[in-house]
Design a protein around this motif. Structure first.
Motif, PDB file in Angstrom:
ATOM      1  N   THR A 194       3.035  -1.568   0.611  1.00  8.39           N
ATOM      2  CA  THR A 194       2.371  -0.231   0.614  1.00  8.39           C
ATOM      3  C   THR A 194       0.846  -0.570   1.111  1.00  8.39           C
ATOM      4  OG1 THR A 194       1.516  -0.784  -1.669  1.00  8.39           O
ATOM      5  CG2 THR A 194       3.884   0.267  -1.449  1.00  8.39           C
ATOM      6  N   LEU A 195       0.394   0.677   1.342  1.00  7.29           N
ATOM      7  CA  LEU A 195      -1.112   0.756   1.799  1.00  7.29           C
ATOM      8  C   LEU A 195      -1.570   2.082   1.164  1.00  7.29           C
ATOM      9  CD1 LEU A 195      -3.567  -0.517   3.348  1.00  7.29           C
ATOM     10  CD2 LEU A 195      -2.588   0.693   5.330  1.00  7.29           C
TER      11      LEU A 195
ATOM     12  N   ASP B 207      12.716  -7.149   2.477  1.00  2.00           N
ATOM     13  CA  ASP B 207      13.210  -7.327   3.669  1.00  2.00           C
ATOM     14  C   ASP B 207      11.943  -6.681   4.581  1.00  2.00           C
ATOM     15  OD1 ASP B 207      13.521  -4.809   3.749  1.00  2.00           O
ATOM     16  OD2 ASP B 207      15.737  -4.896   3.878  1.00  2.00           O
ATOM     17  N   GLY B 208      11.227  -6.078   3.998  1.00  2.90           N
ATOM     18  CA  GLY B 208       9.898  -5.577   4.712  1.00  2.90           C
ATOM     19  C   GLY B 208      10.117  -4.582   6.023  1.00  2.90           C
ATOM     20  N   THR B 209      11.207  -4.198   5.958  1.00  2.00           N
ATOM     21  CA  THR B 209      11.404  -3.046   7.128  1.00  2.00           C
ATOM     22  C   THR B 209      11.013  -1.908   7.067  1.00  2.00           C
ATOM     23  OG1 THR B 209      13.652  -2.649   6.220  1.00  2.00           O
ATOM     24  CG2 THR B 209      13.651  -4.328   7.865  1.00  2.00           C
ATOM     25  N   VAL B 210      10.598  -1.162   5.831  1.00  2.00           N
ATOM     26  CA  VAL B 210      10.026  -0.132   5.579  1.00  2.00           C
ATOM     27  C   VAL B 210       8.952  -0.112   4.670  1.00  2.00           C
ATOM     28  CG1 VAL B 210      10.551   2.276   4.627  1.00  2.00           C
ATOM     29  CG2 VAL B 210      12.462   0.999   5.707  1.00  2.00           C
ATOM     30  N   GLY B 211       7.708   0.286   5.049  1.00  2.00           N
ATOM     31  CA  GLY B 211       6.600   0.250   4.364  1.00  2.00           C
ATOM     32  C   GLY B 211       6.340   1.759   3.967  1.00  2.00           C
ATOM     33  N   VAL B 212       5.238   1.918   2.793  1.00  2.00           N
ATOM     34  CA  VAL B 212       4.900   3.151   2.163  1.00  2.00           C
ATOM     35  C   VAL B 212       3.587   3.161   2.429  1.00  2.00           C
ATOM     36  CG1 VAL B 212       4.984   4.533   0.304  1.00  2.00           C
ATOM     37  CG2 VAL B 212       7.015   3.090   0.570  1.00  2.00           C
TER      38      VAL B 212
ATOM     39  N   ILE C  83      -6.195  -0.869   0.946  1.00  2.00           N
ATOM     40  CA  ILE C  83      -5.741  -1.931  -0.034  1.00  2.00           C
ATOM     41  C   ILE C  83      -3.946  -2.032   0.160  1.00  2.00           C
ATOM     42  CG2 ILE C  83      -5.215  -2.992  -2.452  1.00  2.00           C
ATOM     43  CD1 ILE C  83      -8.025  -2.810  -1.932  1.00  2.00           C
ATOM     44  N   ALA C  84      -3.762  -3.152   0.729  1.00  2.00           N
ATOM     45  CA  ALA C  84      -2.197  -3.328   0.970  1.00  2.00           C
ATOM     46  C   ALA C  84      -1.685  -4.196  -0.169  1.00  2.00           C
ATOM     47  CB  ALA C  84      -2.021  -4.351   2.416  1.00  2.00           C
TER      48      ALA C  84
END
Length: 277
Positions: free
Chosen positions: A61-62, A25-30, A17-18
């Motif tokens: 996130t994911l 800014d979407g540069t770092v995801g968890v 589930i994302a």
């Protein structure tokens, strides 16, 4: 913010589930890894609550199931378990990057999930993609300081001695019983790994609880276990003595979620970050 379910991976064998924020800014995801065999919601829905808070702050996130856990299947590939996990995390990074524009990622893992995150972070193929990792109750070693703090108060407790003698008598009567377990990485290897991660620019957050009091019992033990690397500004440490290993209490989960949100906004600020709900 919207949540979307995906079937993905090199064999379309993974399910996750994302959480995709409306802004940021979407540069770092968890990316959150399974804690043991608990599927992607996490113990007591910890992963659900955490990802939704981070989404509100602007972090994509994911939460997903690794191969053969929860709703995810097997690939049929001939790989070691560690190779499978590393490949699964690569697939997860590719998916979240595709749908959110993330270029780098932070891994979060509890217990065996922290061990998996550690093993991914030490692999060469993930160097450019990883920005940091949050290790919850990761590797711990019974240091001299641990033994002094653990055994000294017990030496003069008569009831404890009686219970210990009774337990030993039961074990002797039962005979030899097979013991199963997974040996952790040697202490010196983990020290070197953490030093290497910091040298590569990763930000690390080590959070330990009183739920593993048989291995870890004081904030000073971070330095006793891992050496001077914990003094580096890139490394944060926190010992939650009164907290259970799986964050069973709502208040404990909330405090952890608050801590992780604050840690992320300090190290990876988002230009259009949302307010804490």
């Amino acid at each position: 913010m919207r949540e979307q379910a995906f079937r993905f991976g090199r064999a379309r064998h993974l399910v996750g589930i994302a959480g995709l924020p409306d802004s940021g800014d979407g540069t770092v995801g968890v990316i959150l890894l399974n804690a043991g065999l608990v599927h992607r919601v996490g113990p007591f829905r910890l992963h659900v609550d955490l990802t939704r808070r981070l989404n509100a702050l602007g972090y994509p996130t994911l939460r997903f199931d690794l191969s053969t856990i929860g709703d995810s299947g097997a690939t049929g590939e001939s790989q070691s378990r560690n190779q499978q996990i590393c490949a699964d995390v690569d697939d997860a990074m590719a998916l979240l990057g595709q749908h959110s524009g993330c270029q780098r990622f932070v891994l979060v893992g509890l217990c065996s999930g922290a061990e998996k995150a550690h093993n991914v972070a030490r692999e060469a193929h993930s160097h450019e993609k990883l920005a940091g990792a949050i290790f919850l109750d990761n590797f711990a070693y019974r240091t001299l300081g641990f033994r002094v703090r653990h055994y000294l108060p017990r030496m003069f407790n008569v009831r404890r001695w009686k219970r210990w003698l009774a337990r030993k008598a039961q074990e002797h009567a039962a005979g030899d019983v097979p013991v199963f377990g997974v040996a952790p990485l040697p202490q010196h290897v983990v020290r070197e790994d953490l030093g290497s991660m910091v040298a590569r620019g990763l930000k690390l957050d080590l959070v330990y609880t009183g739920g593993i009091h048989m291995y870890f019992n004081h904030h000073r033990q971070f330095r006793e276990c891992f050496g001077s690397v914990v003094d580096d500004p890139a490394v944060s440490t926190r010992y939650l003595r009164e907290t259970d290993h799986t964050y069973v209490l709502t208040g404990d989960r909330q405090r952890l979620i608050d801590h992780i949100g604050e840690w992320l906004t300090r190290h990876f600020p988002i230009a259009q970050a949302g307010a804490l709900p």
